[in-house]
Write a protein that holds these residues in place. Structure first.
Motif, PDB file in Angstrom:
ATOM      1  N   ILE A 208       0.831  -1.198   0.000  1.00  0.00           N
ATOM      2  CA  ILE A 208       0.000   0.000   0.000  1.00  0.00           C
ATOM      3  C   ILE A 208       0.873   1.257   0.000  1.00  0.00           C
ATOM      4  CG2 ILE A 208      -0.287   0.116   2.507  1.00  0.00           C
ATOM      5  CD1 ILE A 208      -3.031   0.861  -0.046  1.00  0.00           C
ATOM      6  N   TYR A 209       2.043   1.161   0.617  1.00  0.00           N
ATOM      7  CA  TYR A 209       2.967   2.300   0.635  1.00  0.00           C
ATOM      8  C   TYR A 209       3.543   2.574  -0.759  1.00  0.00           C
ATOM      9  CZ  TYR A 209       2.643   1.694   5.646  1.00  0.00           C
ATOM     10  OH  TYR A 209       2.163   1.573   6.922  1.00  0.00           O
ATOM     11  N   THR A 210       3.788   1.525  -1.513  1.00  0.00           N
ATOM     12  CA  THR A 210       4.289   1.695  -2.882  1.00  0.00           C
ATOM     13  C   THR A 210       3.231   2.344  -3.756  1.00  0.00           C
ATOM     14  OG1 THR A 210       5.574  -0.333  -2.577  1.00  0.00           O
ATOM     15  CG2 THR A 210       5.369   0.492  -4.803  1.00  0.00           C
ATOM     16  N   ILE A 211       1.995   1.913  -3.618  1.00  0.00           N
ATOM     17  CA  ILE A 211       0.904   2.504  -4.396  1.00  0.00           C
ATOM     18  C   ILE A 211       0.707   3.965  -4.008  1.00  0.00           C
ATOM     19  CG2 ILE A 211      -1.591   2.395  -4.816  1.00  0.00           C
ATOM     20  CD1 ILE A 211      -1.303  -0.672  -4.492  1.00  0.00           C
ATOM     21  N   LEU A 212       0.785   4.269  -2.717  1.00  0.00           N
ATOM     22  CA  LEU A 212       0.677   5.653  -2.254  1.00  0.00           C
ATOM     23  C   LEU A 212       1.824   6.502  -2.799  1.00  0.00           C
ATOM     24  CD1 LEU A 212      -0.850   7.660  -0.434  1.00  0.00           C
ATOM     25  CD2 LEU A 212       0.656   6.946   1.422  1.00  0.00           C
ATOM     26  N   TYR A 213       3.017   5.926  -2.824  1.00  0.00           N
ATOM     27  CA  TYR A 213       4.198   6.605  -3.371  1.00  0.00           C
ATOM     28  C   TYR A 213       3.978   6.963  -4.842  1.00  0.00           C
ATOM     29  CZ  TYR A 213       9.143   7.075  -4.708  1.00  0.00           C
ATOM     30  OH  TYR A 213      10.342   7.533  -5.177  1.00  0.00           O
ATOM     31  N   TYR A 214       3.472   6.011  -5.614  1.00  0.00           N
ATOM     32  CA  TYR A 214       3.225   6.271  -7.032  1.00  0.00           C
ATOM     33  C   TYR A 214       2.098   7.279  -7.227  1.00  0.00           C
ATOM     34  CZ  TYR A 214       6.301   2.367  -8.178  1.00  0.00           C
ATOM     35  OH  TYR A 214       7.378   1.537  -8.308  1.00  0.00           O
ATOM     36  N   LEU A 215       1.074   7.251  -6.386  1.00  0.00           N
ATOM     37  CA  LEU A 215      -0.004   8.235  -6.486  1.00  0.00           C
ATOM     38  C   LEU A 215       0.490   9.644  -6.171  1.00  0.00           C
ATOM     39  CD1 LEU A 215      -3.048   6.338  -4.937  1.00  0.00           C
ATOM     40  CD2 LEU A 215      -2.693   6.981  -7.329  1.00  0.00           C
ATOM     41  N   ILE A 216       1.393   9.764  -5.210  1.00  0.00           N
ATOM     42  CA  ILE A 216       1.981  11.072  -4.902  1.00  0.00           C
ATOM     43  C   ILE A 216       2.783  11.580  -6.102  1.00  0.00           C
ATOM     44  CG2 ILE A 216       3.712  12.248  -3.471  1.00  0.00           C
ATOM     45  CD1 ILE A 216       2.725  10.494  -1.146  1.00  0.00           C
ATOM     46  N   LEU A 217       3.535  10.695  -6.745  1.00  0.00           N
ATOM     47  CA  LEU A 217       4.312  11.099  -7.914  1.00  0.00           C
ATOM     48  C   LEU A 217       3.411  11.506  -9.077  1.00  0.00           C
ATOM     49  CD1 LEU A 217       7.204   8.478  -7.863  1.00  0.00           C
ATOM     50  CD2 LEU A 217       7.295  10.871  -7.179  1.00  0.00           C
ATOM     51  N   ILE A 218       2.316  10.784  -9.285  1.00  0.00           N
ATOM     52  CA  ILE A 218       1.388  11.143 -10.367  1.00  0.00           C
ATOM     53  C   ILE A 218       0.716  12.476 -10.066  1.00  0.00           C
ATOM     54  CG2 ILE A 218      -0.800  10.498 -11.464  1.00  0.00           C
ATOM     55  CD1 ILE A 218       0.135   7.579 -11.291  1.00  0.00           C
ATOM     56  N   SER A 219       0.308  12.714  -8.831  1.00  0.00           N
ATOM     57  CA  SER A 219      -0.322  13.991  -8.499  1.00  0.00           C
ATOM     58  C   SER A 219       0.670  15.149  -8.613  1.00  0.00           C
ATOM     59  CB  SER A 219      -0.949  13.944  -7.105  1.00  0.00           C
ATOM     60  OG  SER A 219       0.028  13.705  -6.135  1.00  0.00           O
ATOM     61  N   THR A 220       1.932  14.897  -8.276  1.00  0.00           N
ATOM     62  CA  THR A 220       2.960  15.919  -8.485  1.00  0.00           C
ATOM     63  C   THR A 220       3.101  16.241  -9.966  1.00  0.00           C
ATOM     64  OG1 THR A 220       4.171  15.160  -6.549  1.00  0.00           O
ATOM     65  CG2 THR A 220       5.401  16.468  -8.137  1.00  0.00           C
ATOM     66  N   SER A 221       3.045  15.220 -10.789  1.00  0.00           N
ATOM     67  CA  SER A 221       3.142  15.417 -12.228  1.00  0.00           C
ATOM     68  C   SER A 221       1.960  16.216 -12.775  1.00  0.00           C
ATOM     69  CB  SER A 221       3.229  14.043 -12.911  1.00  0.00           C
ATOM     70  OG  SER A 221       3.280  14.172 -14.292  1.00  0.00           O
ATOM     71  N   ILE A 222       0.778  15.927 -12.274  1.00  0.00           N
ATOM     72  CA  ILE A 222      -0.420  16.659 -12.721  1.00  0.00           C
ATOM     73  C   ILE A 222      -0.329  18.129 -12.328  1.00  0.00           C
ATOM     74  CG2 ILE A 222      -2.914  16.895 -12.361  1.00  0.00           C
ATOM     75  CD1 ILE A 222      -2.997  13.823 -12.087  1.00  0.00           C
TER      76      ILE A 222
END
Length: 125
Positions: free
Chosen positions: A97-111
């Protein structure tokens, strides 16, 4: 011809991303071998990845004709996919779940970065 230039620009961004991620992995591995805590190296990796995603998406947002959030979402998913493959090849990590959260943070930063890049783009009149 325009489609080829667009794809070459995307390949250029992916190449820059892969090269910097490779350099980062070796550099942080070396720092970890010197005795620095893995907590600090993980934090440095996280901050560096957020910065890298922000810079690449900001530049991509400045050159796009699409809406900023769509370009950020596409760019974020593409970079996260590369990061995911890179992580699987070099680090063989389990998905949590931490890896998925990490990737979601990176995608939101990109947006967010792509929206900011699109809004700071100067329009030719």
């Amino acid at each position: 011809m325009i489609i080829i230039k667009k794809h070459l620009k995307t390949i250029k961004y992916l190449g820059i991303f892969i090269l910097t991620e490779t350099f980062l992995a070796f550099f942080l591995g070396f720092i970890n071998l010197l005795g620095v805590s893995s907590y600090i190296t993980n934090l440095l990796s996280f901050l560096f990845n957020i910065t890298l995603f922000f810079i690449l998406s900001f530049k991509k947002g400045k050159t796009t004709n699409k809406k900023g959030y769509i370009e950020g979402l596409i760019n974020g998913f593409l970079l996260v996919l590369c990061l995911f493959i890179f992580t699987l090849i070099f680090f063989i990590k389990n998905i949590s779940i931490y890896t998925i959260l990490y990737y979601l943070i990176l995608i939101s930063t990109s947006i967010i970065a792509s929206i900011l890049g699109k809004n700071t783009k100067k329009e030719n009149k």
